[in-house]
Write an enzyme that holds these catalytic residues in place. Structure first.
Site, PDB file in Angstrom:
ATOM      1  N   ARG A  66       0.641  -1.230  -0.120  1.00 44.11           N
ATOM      2  CA  ARG A  66      -0.029  -0.022  -0.026  1.00 44.11           C
ATOM      3  C   ARG A  66       0.762   1.113   0.235  1.00 44.11           C
ATOM      4  O   ARG A  66       0.392   2.218  -0.479  1.00 44.11           O
ATOM      5  CB  ARG A  66      -1.123  -0.047   1.140  1.00 44.11           C
ATOM      6  CG  ARG A  66      -2.067  -0.993   0.945  1.00 44.11           C
ATOM      7  CD  ARG A  66      -3.161  -1.141   2.341  1.00 44.11           C
ATOM      8  NE  ARG A  66      -2.260  -2.176   3.193  1.00 44.11           N
ATOM      9  CZ  ARG A  66      -2.778  -2.489   4.315  1.00 44.11           C
ATOM     10  NH1 ARG A  66      -3.275  -1.382   4.933  1.00 44.11           N
ATOM     11  NH2 ARG A  66      -2.120  -3.315   5.017  1.00 44.11           N
ATOM     12  N   GLU A 103       1.535  -6.040  13.073  1.00 43.50           N
ATOM     13  CA  GLU A 103       0.144  -6.296  14.096  1.00 43.50           C
ATOM     14  C   GLU A 103      -0.214  -7.486  13.962  1.00 43.50           C
ATOM     15  O   GLU A 103      -0.696  -8.161  14.906  1.00 43.50           O
ATOM     16  CB  GLU A 103      -0.854  -5.149  13.676  1.00 43.50           C
ATOM     17  CG  GLU A 103      -1.554  -5.230  14.809  1.00 43.50           C
ATOM     18  CD  GLU A 103      -3.083  -4.334  14.446  1.00 43.50           C
ATOM     19  OE1 GLU A 103      -2.972  -3.662  13.392  1.00 43.50           O
ATOM     20  OE2 GLU A 103      -3.953  -4.169  15.299  1.00 43.50           O
TER      21      GLU A 103
HETATM   22  O1  LIG Z   1       3.386  -1.041  11.922  1.00 42.73           O
HETATM   23  P1  LIG Z   1       3.214  -2.319  11.599  1.00 42.73           P
HETATM   24  O2  LIG Z   1       2.583  -3.262  12.679  1.00 42.73           O
HETATM   25  O3  LIG Z   1       4.391  -3.023  11.054  1.00 42.73           O
HETATM   26  O4  LIG Z   1       2.154  -2.226  10.545  1.00 42.73           O
HETATM   27  C1  LIG Z   1       2.206  -1.484   9.441  1.00 42.73           C
HETATM   28  C2  LIG Z   1       1.985  -2.137   8.083  1.00 42.73           C
HETATM   29  O5  LIG Z   1       1.224  -3.173   7.800  1.00 42.73           O
HETATM   30  C3  LIG Z   1       0.674  -2.954   6.574  1.00 42.73           C
HETATM   31  O6  LIG Z   1       1.354  -3.636   5.580  1.00 42.73           O
HETATM   32  P2  LIG Z   1       1.150  -5.196   5.105  1.00 42.73           P
HETATM   33  O7  LIG Z   1       2.370  -5.924   5.556  1.00 42.73           O
HETATM   34  O8  LIG Z   1       0.027  -5.756   5.763  1.00 42.73           O
HETATM   35  O9  LIG Z   1       1.098  -5.112   3.616  1.00 42.73           O
HETATM   36  P3  LIG Z   1       0.285  -4.565   2.478  1.00 42.73           P
HETATM   37  O10 LIG Z   1       0.510  -3.117   2.304  1.00 42.73           O
HETATM   38  O11 LIG Z   1       1.011  -5.416   1.248  1.00 42.73           O
HETATM   39  O12 LIG Z   1      -1.032  -5.086   2.726  1.00 42.73           O
HETATM   40  C4  LIG Z   1       0.833  -1.446   6.327  1.00 42.73           C
HETATM   41  O13 LIG Z   1       0.688  -1.132   4.873  1.00 42.73           O
HETATM   42  C5  LIG Z   1       2.053  -1.062   7.060  1.00 42.73           C
HETATM   43  O14 LIG Z   1       3.110  -1.362   6.035  1.00 42.73           O
HETATM   44  N1  LIG Z   2      -5.029  -2.192  11.694  1.00 41.62           N
HETATM   45  C1  LIG Z   2      -4.297  -1.977  10.660  1.00 41.62           C
HETATM   46  N2  LIG Z   2      -5.014  -1.566   9.598  1.00 41.62           N
HETATM   47  C2  LIG Z   2      -4.428  -1.415   8.173  1.00 41.62           C
HETATM   48  N3  LIG Z   2      -3.091  -1.744   8.183  1.00 41.62           N
HETATM   49  C3  LIG Z   2      -2.541  -2.220   9.069  1.00 41.62           C
HETATM   50  N4  LIG Z   2      -1.193  -2.589   9.282  1.00 41.62           N
HETATM   51  C4  LIG Z   2      -1.036  -2.900  10.405  1.00 41.62           C
HETATM   52  N5  LIG Z   2      -1.974  -2.835  11.193  1.00 41.62           N
HETATM   53  C5  LIG Z   2      -3.014  -2.646  10.422  1.00 41.62           C
END
Ligand SMILES: O=P(O)(O)OC[C@H]1O[C@H](OP(=O)(O)OP(=O)(O)O)[C@H](O)[C@@H]1O
Ligand SMILES: Nc1ncnc2[nH]cnc12
Length: 178
Positions: A66, A103
């Site tokens: 994202r 998370e």
């Molecule tokens: O602060 P954190 O607990 O590390 O979480 C934040 C991350 O989680 C999500 O990514 P995700 O790994 O789900 O990837 P995506 O963008 O491919 O959905 C979001 O886009 C952040 O990069």
């Molecule tokens: N609660 C949440 N919603 C969307 N993106 C996330 N990445 C980590 N935690 C998330």
């Protein structure tokens, strides 16, 4: 209302809470309605560029997946290049890698070893700062690859998960903190 308050309100109005995704107990913040809204998308990209311009960033690093959407638009608007920080196994040349927990799981990110010029000022862009694991791993990778972090900017910070503590010492900016 200040410009910042206006943008924060816009972000809040275009994010949808999805309970129990991707696993029970997690409330997933879906930013896709914000990105799909022409005025919303433009407003957040412009706000990030305005906020960060004074840091003198020379390149933007976007975090898969994202973060890519925002990072590319910010880089284009600021007339700088964009570097992809990718999930493991996707980059074709020599990389630095960092594993971390987030998370809802664990993952590894990579960046090309030659992604940055020595000392180049790098703005790291992502959509959400939750536990901070993803952001911290990325800041470490930028520095390993010789870049100098000018700042970390996100659309949304989940304050209750205390991600800021993990990126202590770096300039962090969120358009909205909940
Ligand atoms: O602060 P954190 O607990 O590390 O979480 C934040 C991350 O989680 C999500 O990514 P995700 O790994 O789900 O990837 P995506 O963008 O491919 O959905 C979001 O886009 C952040 O990069
Ligand atoms: N609660 C949440 N919603 C969307 N993106 C996330 N990445 C980590 N935690 C998330």
């Amino acid at each position: 209302m200040t410009d910042r308050e206006h943008v924060a309100k816009l972000v809040a109005s275009r994010i949808v809470d999805v309970p129990d995704f991707p696993q029970p107990g997690v409330v997933f913040k879906d930013i896709s309605p914000l990105l799909a809204d022409p005025a919303g998308f433009r407003a957040v990209v412009d706000a990030i560029v305005t906020e960060q311009r004074a840091t003198g960033f020379e390149v933007v690093a976007g975090i898969e997946a994202r973060g890519f959407v925002l990072a590319a638009a910010v880089a284009y608007a600021a007339e700088v290049g964009v570097v992809a920080v990718r999930k493991a196994g996707k980059l074709p040349r020599a990389t630095f890698a960092a594993s971390y927990s987030l998370e809802y799981g664990e993952a590894t990110l990579e960046v090309h070893r030659d992604a940055f010029l020595p000392g180049q000022r790098v703005l790291v862009v992502d959509d959400v700062l939750a536990t901070g694991g993803t952001a911290r791993a990325t800041l470490d990778l930028v520095e390993q690859a010789g870049g100098a972090v000018s700042g970390l900017t996100v659309l949304l910070e989940l304050g209750f998960l205390a991600g800021r503590a993990k990126v202590d010492g770096y300039p962090v900016h969120a358009l909205l903190t909940v």
